[in-house]
Design a protein around this motif. Structure first.
Motif, short mmCIF file in Angstrom:
data_model
loop_
_atom_site.label_atom_id
_atom_site.label_comp_id
_atom_site.label_asym_id
_atom_site.label_seq_id
_atom_site.Cartn_x
_atom_site.Cartn_y
_atom_site.Cartn_z
N ASP A 90 0.57 -1.30 0.17
CA ASP A 90 -0.35 -0.51 -0.12
C ASP A 90 0.73 1.27 -0.17
N ILE A 92 -0.35 4.02 -0.71
CA ILE A 92 -0.13 5.32 0.37
C ILE A 92 -0.09 5.58 1.48
N ASN A 93 0.03 3.86 1.92
CA ASN A 93 -0.29 4.80 3.67
C ASN A 93 1.07 4.01 4.23
N HIS A 94 1.45 3.75 3.24
CA HIS A 94 3.53 3.31 3.00
C HIS A 94 3.55 1.60 4.21
#
Length: 194
Positions: A90, A92-94
């Motif tokens: 993910d 985007i959320n790392h």
């Protein structure tokens, strides 16, 4: 801009420990490696033995596109000894998970597994992931011991959250590692002086 999965999906190597992007060329080597420990498949979410192997191999390959997986064949020199994956990456959320790992008995419990995980953790961090998770069936004491050696934190247990291929409803231990924890640990290893 480069696709984050494309950046993540790179071969990794250190000495004889090699992680190659898993392809059809690895199928038979992985089949042989998986057959070296038939008992372990009882505690895996899916079986990679006998008639189950091809279906599982193909399913994991399809996860690359549908579930943001990066599939690796694990090699000791030129010989396939297992598999591992980045799971549910993910960007985007790392966050991502390292899992779906199996390595043959002859390379377990020593520096080979540690180096394989170190390569994956280091690469994930370079690719911008700040949290790495390991999700392990609580019956798999050997795997939980191995990730604890990396310095990860046991963050809790999900009770009865997954049904395995045998029909067993497992509990899953969640371990987490933050990029700054790993960086601090590798730059400042604990002293062994007594």
């Amino acid at each position: 801009m480069t696709d984050p999965l494309e950046k993540l999906a790179q071969p990794l190597a250190e000495g004889d420990v090699r992680l190659e992007l898993r392809t059809e060329a690895h199928r038979e080597g992985l089949r042989a490696a998986c057959a070296k420990d038939p008992d372990i498949w009882e505690i895996y979410p899916m079986s990679m033995l006998g008639e189950h192997f091809d279906t599982a191999f193909d399913a994991m390959a399809s996860f690359h596109a549908t579930k943001n997986w990066v599939n690796y064949a694990v090699l000791d020199g030129e010989r396939v000894v297992g598999m591992t994956n980045y799971i549910n990456a993910d960007p985007i959320n790392h966050v991502l998970e390292i899992g779906g790992t199996y390595i043959a008995p002859e390379v377990r419990g020593g520096p080979f597994n540690s180096m394989m995980k170190q390569l994956m953790i280091d690469h994930a961090i370079v690719c911008g992931f700040a949290r790495i998770e390991f999700r392990i069936d609580t019956r798999n004491a050997r795997s939980m011991t191995a990730v604890r050696k990396l310095g990860v934190s046991h963050e809790g247990t999900l009770r009865k959250n997954r049904i395995t291929w045998t029909g067993y409803v497992r509990d899953t231990a969640i371990f987490g590692l933050l990029a700054d924890e790993w960086t601090n640990r590798t730059q400042n290893p604990p002293s062994t002086a007594g």
